[in-house]
Design an enzyme around this catalytic site. Sequence first.
Site, PDB file in Angstrom:
ATOM      1  N   CYS A  74       0.883  -1.180   0.000  1.00 16.97           N
ATOM      2  CA  CYS A  74       0.000   0.000   0.000  1.00 16.97           C
ATOM      3  C   CYS A  74       0.911   1.218   0.000  1.00 16.97           C
ATOM      4  CB  CYS A  74      -0.896  -0.005   1.236  1.00 16.97           C
ATOM      5  SG  CYS A  74      -1.853   1.498   1.437  1.00 16.97           S
ATOM      6  N   GLY A  75       0.784   2.063  -1.012  1.00 19.10           N
ATOM      7  CA  GLY A  75       1.707   3.190  -1.140  1.00 19.10           C
ATOM      8  C   GLY A  75       1.502   4.256  -0.074  1.00 19.10           C
ATOM      9  N   CYS A 208      -4.877   6.997  -3.422  1.00 16.19           N
ATOM     10  CA  CYS A 208      -4.329   5.634  -3.551  1.00 16.19           C
ATOM     11  C   CYS A 208      -2.904   5.782  -4.075  1.00 16.19           C
ATOM     12  CB  CYS A 208      -5.183   4.813  -4.510  1.00 16.19           C
ATOM     13  SG  CYS A 208      -4.545   3.148  -4.775  1.00 16.19           S
TER      14      CYS A 208
HETATM   15  N1  LIG Z   1      -6.490  -1.746  -2.102  1.00 18.07           N
HETATM   16  C1  LIG Z   1      -5.185  -2.126  -2.639  1.00 18.07           C
HETATM   17  C2  LIG Z   1      -4.099  -2.040  -1.546  1.00 18.07           C
HETATM   18  C3  LIG Z   1      -3.949  -0.622  -1.018  1.00 18.07           C
HETATM   19  C4  LIG Z   1      -3.524   0.319  -2.096  1.00 18.07           C
HETATM   20  C5  LIG Z   1      -3.679   1.790  -1.772  1.00 18.07           C
HETATM   21  N2  LIG Z   1      -4.321   2.133  -0.527  1.00 18.07           N
HETATM   22  C6  LIG Z   1      -2.342   2.511  -1.871  1.00 18.07           C
HETATM   23  O1  LIG Z   1      -2.160   3.583  -1.247  1.00 18.07           O
HETATM   24  O2  LIG Z   1      -1.471   2.035  -2.648  1.00 18.07           O
HETATM   25  C7  LIG Z   1      -5.252  -3.565  -3.158  1.00 18.07           C
HETATM   26  O3  LIG Z   1      -5.998  -4.377  -2.613  1.00 18.07           O
HETATM   27  O4  LIG Z   1      -4.511  -3.862  -4.093  1.00 18.07           O
END
Ligand SMILES: N[C@H](CCC[C@H](N)C(=O)O)C(=O)O
Length: 270
Positions: A74-75, A208
């Site tokens: 998660c970035g 995200c």
């Molecule tokens: N929901 C994403 C993971 C978190 C990504 C997002 N919150 C970020 O900041 O990169 C997944 O299941 O691939």
Amino acid sequence: MQLSFHKMNGAGNDFVVIDNRELNIQLNKEQIAWLCDRQRGIGADGLLAVEPAQKGANYRFRYYNADGGEAEMCGNGARCFGKFVSRLSEPHKKMVTFETIAGTLSAEILGDQVRIAMSTPTDLVLGSTIRVAGLEGTVHSINTGVPHVVVFVDDLENLDVVKYGAALRYHDSYAPAGTNVNFAKVLDEQHIAIRTYERGVEGETLACGTGMTACALIHHLITDAPGPIQVNVAGGDTLEIGFETYESDTFSDVTLTGPADFVYQGVITF
Ligand SMILES: N[C@H](CCC[C@H](N)C(=O)O)C(=O)O
């Protein structure tokens, strides 16, 4: 169980953070989903767990989506994780490394900003034609630690992100793992705006990190725009994606820089 936690926020993507360096906290999928539940629990897009490193980094970073399922990375969470663990030592570290399913990453603390050296992107597919929810369009996909689809649109503000995001997230093309879905609008050569439907949250999030990284890299591949790319996210922040490129579509030194804030600390009993 009595659980101490921190609440942190990375550009509007919010997280429950637990220090599990002693590996004495065992949470199942249902319990993590309850902790992330915005009506019944603490409320968050995901949960970050600090665990001891297994491969020589400073720590291990485990990431769980709001549905309780573990994801590779998660970035925005990595920025919050980096700031959290930097304060576990005195004096506070300026650089920390941590192991994730997507690889070992580093976080550099730059005041209230944190810069993440992201994993090398993989699984790039440019310019697929896909039909969803009665519309046919061009989509791109790339893995920036987790899988992402990127669709460039003109009217980002009025787009039904949940309708079209869910349709792409569950599309057969991306089964069985599914994907995160990003809608991007080009503002100028080195500036884009995005909105993201996140897998495992099953809704639009305010930011995200891996998604904005995916959009910036694909924007470069389509327009040859030089880095760094500024990215406006739904929560109102602007973050920066840096990268080096060589050959046609190979990236190195991909970085994600943005805010990571402590919100509060608490204890929850369940
Ligand atoms: N929901 C994403 C993971 C978190 C990504 C997002 N919150 C970020 O900041 O990169 C997944 O299941 O691939």
